[in-house]
Design a protein around this motif. Structure first.
Motif, mmCIF file in Angstrom:
data_model
loop_
_atom_site.group_PDB
_atom_site.id
_atom_site.type_symbol
_atom_site.label_atom_id
_atom_site.label_comp_id
_atom_site.label_asym_id
_atom_site.label_seq_id
_atom_site.Cartn_x
_atom_site.Cartn_y
_atom_site.Cartn_z
ATOM 1 N N LEU A 248 0.833 -1.199 0.000
ATOM 2 C CA LEU A 248 0.000 0.000 0.000
ATOM 3 C C LEU A 248 0.871 1.253 0.000
ATOM 4 N N MET A 249 1.897 1.276 0.828
ATOM 5 C CA MET A 249 2.768 2.456 0.890
ATOM 6 C C MET A 249 3.479 2.687 -0.444
ATOM 7 N N ARG A 250 3.963 1.622 -1.072
ATOM 8 C CA ARG A 250 4.623 1.760 -2.381
ATOM 9 C C ARG A 250 3.643 2.271 -3.427
ATOM 10 N N THR A 251 2.432 1.745 -3.404
ATOM 11 C CA THR A 251 1.412 2.171 -4.360
ATOM 12 C C THR A 251 1.065 3.639 -4.181
ATOM 13 N N LEU A 252 0.889 4.059 -2.945
ATOM 14 C CA LEU A 252 0.582 5.460 -2.681
ATOM 15 C C LEU A 252 1.743 6.364 -3.098
ATOM 16 N N GLU A 253 2.952 5.937 -2.798
ATOM 17 C CA GLU A 253 4.121 6.742 -3.162
ATOM 18 C C GLU A 253 4.217 6.914 -4.679
ATOM 19 N N GLU A 254 4.027 5.829 -5.395
ATOM 20 C CA GLU A 254 4.101 5.897 -6.852
ATOM 21 C C GLU A 254 2.916 6.662 -7.439
ATOM 22 N N GLY A 255 1.732 6.440 -6.895
ATOM 23 C CA GLY A 255 0.535 7.057 -7.439
ATOM 24 C C GLY A 255 0.414 8.539 -7.118
ATOM 25 N N LEU A 256 0.832 8.919 -5.923
ATOM 26 C CA LEU A 256 0.689 10.315 -5.510
ATOM 27 C C LEU A 256 1.904 11.170 -5.862
ATOM 28 N N GLY A 257 3.022 10.528 -6.098
ATOM 29 C CA GLY A 257 4.229 11.275 -6.460
ATOM 30 C C GLY A 257 4.587 12.305 -5.406
ATOM 31 N N SER A 258 4.755 13.555 -5.832
ATOM 32 C CA SER A 258 5.181 14.613 -4.910
ATOM 33 C C SER A 258 4.117 14.946 -3.868
ATOM 34 N N ASP A 259 2.881 14.515 -4.094
ATOM 35 C CA ASP A 259 1.832 14.737 -3.095
ATOM 36 C C ASP A 259 1.927 13.755 -1.922
ATOM 37 N N PHE A 260 2.779 12.753 -2.065
ATOM 38 C CA PHE A 260 2.989 11.789 -0.981
ATOM 39 C C PHE A 260 4.070 12.356 -0.059
ATOM 40 N N THR A 261 3.689 13.378 0.663
ATOM 41 C CA THR A 261 4.604 14.096 1.547
ATOM 42 C C THR A 261 4.872 13.265 2.806
ATOM 43 N N PRO A 262 5.877 13.633 3.578
ATOM 44 C CA PRO A 262 6.113 12.922 4.838
ATOM 45 C C PRO A 262 4.891 12.919 5.761
ATOM 46 N N ASP A 263 4.130 14.020 5.791
ATOM 47 C CA ASP A 263 2.927 14.055 6.623
ATOM 48 C C ASP A 263 1.850 13.103 6.114
ATOM 49 N N VAL A 264 1.679 13.051 4.794
ATOM 50 C CA VAL A 264 0.698 12.141 4.200
ATOM 51 C C VAL A 264 1.118 10.701 4.467
ATOM 52 N N LYS A 265 2.396 10.410 4.298
ATOM 53 C CA LYS A 265 2.902 9.059 4.553
ATOM 54 C C LYS A 265 2.665 8.666 6.010
ATOM 55 N N ALA A 266 2.974 9.566 6.930
ATOM 56 C CA ALA A 266 2.793 9.278 8.352
ATOM 57 C C ALA A 266 1.325 9.012 8.671
ATOM 58 N N ALA A 267 0.440 9.782 8.075
ATOM 59 C CA ALA A 267 -0.995 9.580 8.315
ATOM 60 C C ALA A 267 -1.439 8.211 7.816
ATOM 61 N N TRP A 268 -0.999 7.841 6.611
ATOM 62 C CA TRP A 268 -1.364 6.535 6.066
ATOM 63 C C TRP A 268 -0.761 5.406 6.897
ATOM 64 N N LEU A 269 0.478 5.563 7.327
ATOM 65 C CA LEU A 269 1.104 4.532 8.165
ATOM 66 C C LEU A 269 0.331 4.346 9.466
#
Length: 68
Positions: free
Chosen positions: A33-54
């Motif tokens: 899921l994290m890899r998919t979000l990172e690839e799909g969101l690109g620059s919008d996958f900020t550290p804050d967004v990543k932390a929220a998803w985690l």
């Protein structure tokens, strides 16, 4: 709304038992899921967004593993 999400996640976890899902599978799904979000969101996958998803995934995975 956790009061609505948790019971649904618990029921889903019980169904997952029949599919052969084991506790370790949740880690693999979370990583995917994290890899998919990172690839799909690109620059919008900020550290804050990543932390929220985690945090969200960790909570749901814990609920589901406990229920199962």
């Amino acid at each position: 709304d956790l009061d609505k999400i948790v019971p649904v996640a618990e029921e889903l976890a019980l169904r997952h038992i029949a599919y052969g899902v084991e506790p370790g599978h949740y880690d693999a799904v979370g990583a995917s899921l994290m890899r998919t979000l990172e690839e799909g969101l690109g620059s919008d996958f900020t550290p804050d967004v990543k932390a929220a998803w985690l945090d969200a995934y960790a909570m749901l995975a814990k609920v589901m593993k406990t229920a199962a």
